[in-house]
Scaffold this motif. Structure first.
Motif, PDB file in Angstrom:
ATOM      1  N   GLU A  47      15.750  39.012 -30.199  1.00 46.08           N
ATOM      2  CA  GLU A  47      16.356  40.327 -30.370  1.00 46.08           C
ATOM      3  C   GLU A  47      15.391  41.363 -29.802  1.00 46.08           C
ATOM      4  OE1 GLU A  47      18.178  42.563 -34.210  1.00 46.08           O
ATOM      5  OE2 GLU A  47      17.808  40.410 -34.401  1.00 46.08           O
ATOM      6  N   VAL A  48      15.951  42.450 -29.296  1.00 49.63           N
ATOM      7  CA  VAL A  48      15.102  43.512 -28.756  1.00 49.63           C
ATOM      8  C   VAL A  48      15.610  44.856 -29.266  1.00 49.63           C
ATOM      9  CG1 VAL A  48      16.430  43.650 -26.597  1.00 49.63           C
ATOM     10  CG2 VAL A  48      14.105  44.499 -26.646  1.00 49.63           C
ATOM     11  N   MET A  49      14.672  45.738 -29.603  1.00 54.84           N
ATOM     12  CA  MET A  49      14.996  47.092 -30.034  1.00 54.84           C
ATOM     13  C   MET A  49      14.533  48.049 -28.935  1.00 54.84           C
ATOM     14  SD  MET A  49      14.061  49.018 -33.620  1.00 54.84           S
ATOM     15  CE  MET A  49      15.102  47.944 -34.593  1.00 54.84           C
ATOM     16  N   PRO A  50      15.476  48.763 -28.322  1.00 57.72           N
ATOM     17  CA  PRO A  50      15.092  49.665 -27.228  1.00 57.72           C
ATOM     18  C   PRO A  50      14.570  51.013 -27.714  1.00 57.72           C
ATOM     19  CG  PRO A  50      17.473  49.664 -27.478  1.00 57.72           C
ATOM     20  CD  PRO A  50      16.926  48.686 -28.491  1.00 57.72           C
ATOM     21  N   PHE A  51      13.606  51.530 -26.959  1.00 60.00           N
ATOM     22  CA  PHE A  51      13.033  52.856 -27.213  1.00 60.00           C
ATOM     23  C   PHE A  51      12.858  53.570 -25.887  1.00 60.00           C
ATOM     24  CE2 PHE A  51      11.665  50.328 -30.816  1.00 60.00           C
ATOM     25  CZ  PHE A  51      11.912  51.175 -31.884  1.00 60.00           C
ATOM     26  N   TRP A  52      12.896  54.902 -25.944  1.00 56.11           N
ATOM     27  CA  TRP A  52      12.712  55.732 -24.745  1.00 56.11           C
ATOM     28  C   TRP A  52      11.633  56.768 -25.011  1.00 56.11           C
ATOM     29  CZ3 TRP A  52      17.244  53.707 -26.419  1.00 56.11           C
ATOM     30  CH2 TRP A  52      17.973  52.959 -25.493  1.00 56.11           C
ATOM     31  N   VAL A  92      11.043  40.690 -33.419  1.00 60.60           N
ATOM     32  CA  VAL A  92      11.880  41.537 -32.560  1.00 60.60           C
ATOM     33  C   VAL A  92      11.024  42.105 -31.428  1.00 60.60           C
ATOM     34  CG1 VAL A  92      13.337  43.605 -32.484  1.00 60.60           C
ATOM     35  CG2 VAL A  92      13.399  42.109 -34.491  1.00 60.60           C
ATOM     36  N   LEU A  93      11.533  42.004 -30.211  1.00 59.49           N
ATOM     37  CA  LEU A  93      10.857  42.549 -29.040  1.00 59.49           C
ATOM     38  C   LEU A  93      11.111  44.047 -28.930  1.00 59.49           C
ATOM     39  CD1 LEU A  93      11.871  39.731 -26.538  1.00 59.49           C
ATOM     40  CD2 LEU A  93       9.606  40.073 -27.559  1.00 59.49           C
ATOM     41  N   VAL A 105      11.769  46.617 -19.240  1.00 58.52           N
ATOM     42  CA  VAL A 105      10.767  45.680 -19.719  1.00 58.52           C
ATOM     43  C   VAL A 105      10.993  45.420 -21.207  1.00 58.52           C
ATOM     44  CG1 VAL A 105       8.287  45.423 -20.155  1.00 58.52           C
ATOM     45  CG2 VAL A 105       9.085  46.351 -17.974  1.00 58.52           C
ATOM     46  N   GLU A 106      10.822  44.153 -21.604  1.00 61.77           N
ATOM     47  CA  GLU A 106      10.847  43.773 -23.012  1.00 61.77           C
ATOM     48  C   GLU A 106       9.473  43.200 -23.332  1.00 61.77           C
ATOM     49  OE1 GLU A 106      14.149  41.123 -23.715  1.00 61.77           O
ATOM     50  OE2 GLU A 106      15.572  42.511 -22.803  1.00 61.77           O
ATOM     51  N   MET A 107       8.807  43.798 -24.335  1.00 59.89           N
ATOM     52  CA  MET A 107       7.444  43.402 -24.671  1.00 59.89           C
ATOM     53  C   MET A 107       7.317  42.988 -26.127  1.00 59.89           C
ATOM     54  SD  MET A 107       5.127  46.367 -22.773  1.00 59.89           S
ATOM     55  CE  MET A 107       3.560  45.661 -23.333  1.00 59.89           C
TER      56      MET A 107
END
Length: 117
Positions: A47-52, A92-93, A105-107
């Motif tokens: 799973e990934v949680m996006p941020f800006w 969670v990425l 990018v997913e980190m």
């Protein structure tokens, strides 16, 4: 106008540069207080949680299936210290500055946190 491009690494670099300057990041949160997380496009069963790094780019994504969400600010110290620990514990990425095609990018959270040391 957005500074985000098709170059996902430049977008990630911009995330760190801008967030260090403004001391804030933006995620997408709905009225119930639930933060957006989605299946990773890079890593199976993750799973990934996006941020800006700015509100406008985060708000751009609050349409269609994400219309219930709004760009929500997080102080950088809370993001880097508290959230990265919690996301790492939950497996969670972290998605950084996804562009208009939801590419980015997913980190690992601990690698994101290291950028602020």
């Amino acid at each position: 106008m957005t500074k985000l491009t098709a170059d996902v690494q430049k977008n990630a670099d911009l995330f760190f540069t801008e967030s260090k300057e403004t001391q804030v990041v933006y995620g997408l949160c709905n009225e119930e207080g639930d933060w957006l997380s989605v299946d990773s496009s890079e890593f199976e069963e993750s799973e990934v949680m996006p941020f800006w790094s700015n509100e406008a780019d985060a708000t751009y994504h609050c349409v269609e299936e994400w219309a219930e969400f709004q760009a929500t600010a997080l102080p950088l110290d809370v993001f880097a210290q508290d959230w990265m620990v919690t996301l790492a514990e939950d497996g969670v990425l972290v998605g950084l500055n996804w562009n208009d095609r939801l590419e980015g990018v997913e980190m690992e959270p601990q690698d994101v946190a290291k950028q602020y040391l």
